[in-house]
Design a protein around this motif. Structure first.
Motif, mmCIF file in Angstrom:
data_model
loop_
_atom_site.group_PDB
_atom_site.id
_atom_site.type_symbol
_atom_site.label_atom_id
_atom_site.label_comp_id
_atom_site.label_asym_id
_atom_site.label_seq_id
_atom_site.Cartn_x
_atom_site.Cartn_y
_atom_site.Cartn_z
ATOM 1 N N GLU A 149 0.835 -1.210 0.000
ATOM 2 C CA GLU A 149 0.000 0.000 0.000
ATOM 3 C C GLU A 149 0.868 1.257 0.000
ATOM 4 O O GLU A 149 0.628 2.195 -0.769
ATOM 5 N N LEU A 150 1.897 1.285 0.846
ATOM 6 C CA LEU A 150 2.778 2.452 0.917
ATOM 7 C C LEU A 150 3.556 2.658 -0.381
ATOM 8 O O LEU A 150 3.811 3.802 -0.787
ATOM 9 N N ALA A 151 3.920 1.555 -1.031
ATOM 10 C CA ALA A 151 4.721 1.653 -2.259
ATOM 11 C C ALA A 151 3.897 2.011 -3.482
ATOM 12 O O ALA A 151 4.452 2.445 -4.491
ATOM 13 N N THR A 152 2.585 1.863 -3.411
ATOM 14 C CA THR A 152 1.774 2.074 -4.607
ATOM 15 C C THR A 152 0.821 3.266 -4.530
ATOM 16 O O THR A 152 0.224 3.623 -5.539
ATOM 17 N N THR A 153 0.672 3.847 -3.364
ATOM 18 C CA THR A 153 -0.288 4.961 -3.246
ATOM 19 C C THR A 153 0.377 6.216 -2.696
ATOM 20 O O THR A 153 1.384 6.162 -2.001
ATOM 21 N N ASP A 154 -0.248 7.322 -3.018
ATOM 22 C CA ASP A 154 0.195 8.612 -2.496
ATOM 23 C C ASP A 154 -0.402 8.773 -1.101
ATOM 24 O O ASP A 154 -1.614 8.606 -0.916
ATOM 25 N N SER A 155 0.424 9.068 -0.120
ATOM 26 C CA SER A 155 -0.056 9.135 1.264
ATOM 27 C C SER A 155 -1.007 10.305 1.506
ATOM 28 O O SER A 155 -1.857 10.241 2.390
ATOM 29 N N LEU A 156 -0.903 11.351 0.715
ATOM 30 C CA LEU A 156 -1.771 12.511 0.895
ATOM 31 C C LEU A 156 -3.154 12.292 0.285
ATOM 32 O O LEU A 156 -4.171 12.561 0.920
ATOM 33 N N THR A 157 -3.181 11.741 -0.945
ATOM 34 C CA THR A 157 -4.461 11.607 -1.655
ATOM 35 C C THR A 157 -5.036 10.194 -1.585
ATOM 36 O O THR A 157 -6.195 9.988 -1.938
ATOM 37 N N TRP A 160 -3.360 6.113 -6.511
ATOM 38 C CA TRP A 160 -2.137 5.485 -6.996
ATOM 39 C C TRP A 160 -1.069 6.550 -7.199
ATOM 40 O O TRP A 160 -1.350 7.658 -7.675
ATOM 41 N N ASN A 161 0.169 6.169 -6.896
ATOM 42 C CA ASN A 161 1.262 7.103 -7.167
ATOM 43 C C ASN A 161 1.616 7.028 -8.654
ATOM 44 O O ASN A 161 1.070 6.210 -9.405
ATOM 45 N N ARG A 162 2.519 7.875 -9.089
ATOM 46 C CA ARG A 162 2.862 7.981 -10.507
ATOM 47 C C ARG A 162 3.362 6.652 -11.056
ATOM 48 O O ARG A 162 2.942 6.205 -12.128
ATOM 49 N N ARG A 163 4.274 5.985 -10.318
ATOM 50 C CA ARG A 163 4.836 4.725 -10.797
ATOM 51 C C ARG A 163 3.749 3.666 -10.980
ATOM 52 O O ARG A 163 3.686 2.986 -12.001
ATOM 53 N N THR A 164 2.850 3.528 -10.022
ATOM 54 C CA THR A 164 1.774 2.541 -10.117
ATOM 55 C C THR A 164 0.837 2.892 -11.269
ATOM 56 O O THR A 164 0.402 2.021 -12.025
ATOM 57 N N PHE A 165 0.537 4.195 -11.417
ATOM 58 C CA PHE A 165 -0.323 4.627 -12.508
ATOM 59 C C PHE A 165 0.288 4.242 -13.852
ATOM 60 O O PHE A 165 -0.400 3.693 -14.720
ATOM 61 N N LEU A 166 1.596 4.498 -14.033
ATOM 62 C CA LEU A 166 2.256 4.181 -15.299
ATOM 63 C C LEU A 166 2.304 2.674 -15.529
ATOM 64 O O LEU A 166 2.128 2.207 -16.655
#
Length: 170
Positions: A149-157, A160-166
């Protein structure tokens, strides 16, 4: 080299007494005819006090009646039963403590009749290690879920973080 029967019996008795495994010998009536020192220690009995007892006295109360029936079936068709038949067995110490065991049986025919050699292994430590491994595995699974979860999501929003989105776009 020839050995007389008395010295052969002495060798067998010495080997039984020296065995690091708990060994009991019972007759077809389920009475203990021999118990080595390790069996006496394991079950918490003074030397020589297991002899003559019914083997069912070493079982939890709720298993005694069923064991007598299993013993009768075994006596009707005696054959070796090696350790580890994937059954959870329990024994009862002299102080009432119930503990997990593994039991191997082997029928023996002698001029004095049919007997059963029982080897008993205390599984208390092994079961404790297995339970600890189960607990540790459960904790690791929770930690891995959190790390994913920490590696794939943005903690603020929480998106998904940029890497997971791509990675999802590919």
């Amino acid at each position: 080299m020839t050995t007389d029967p008395e010295s052969t019996v002495a060798v067998y008795r010495a080997a039984l007494d020296a065995s690091p495994s708990a060994i009991l010998v019972t007759n077809t009536d389920g009475r203990i005819t021999m118990a080595n020192p390790e069996a006496e220690r394991l079950f918490g009995f003074e030397p020589g006090t297991l002899r003559g007892r019914p083997v069912e006295s070493l079982l939890p109360y709720e298993q005694r009646e069923a064991h007598a029936a299993r013993r009768a079936r075994f006596n009707a068709r005696p054959e070796a039963r090696p350790m580890g038949h994937l059954r959870d067995l329990h024994a009862r110490r002299n102080d009432g403590t119930v503990f997990p065991v593994e039991v191997g049986l082997n029928p023996v025919t002698t001029p004095n009749g049919q007997f059963v050699v029982c080897a008993v292994v205390d599984l208390t430590q092994r079961k404790a290690v297995e339970e600890d491994l189960r607990r540790q595995t459960a904790l690791l699974e929770v930690a891995n879920t959190k790390l994913t979860e920490l590696a794939t999501t943005d903690s603020l929003t929480s998106l998904w973080n940029r890497r997971t989105f791509l990675e999802q776009m590919n």
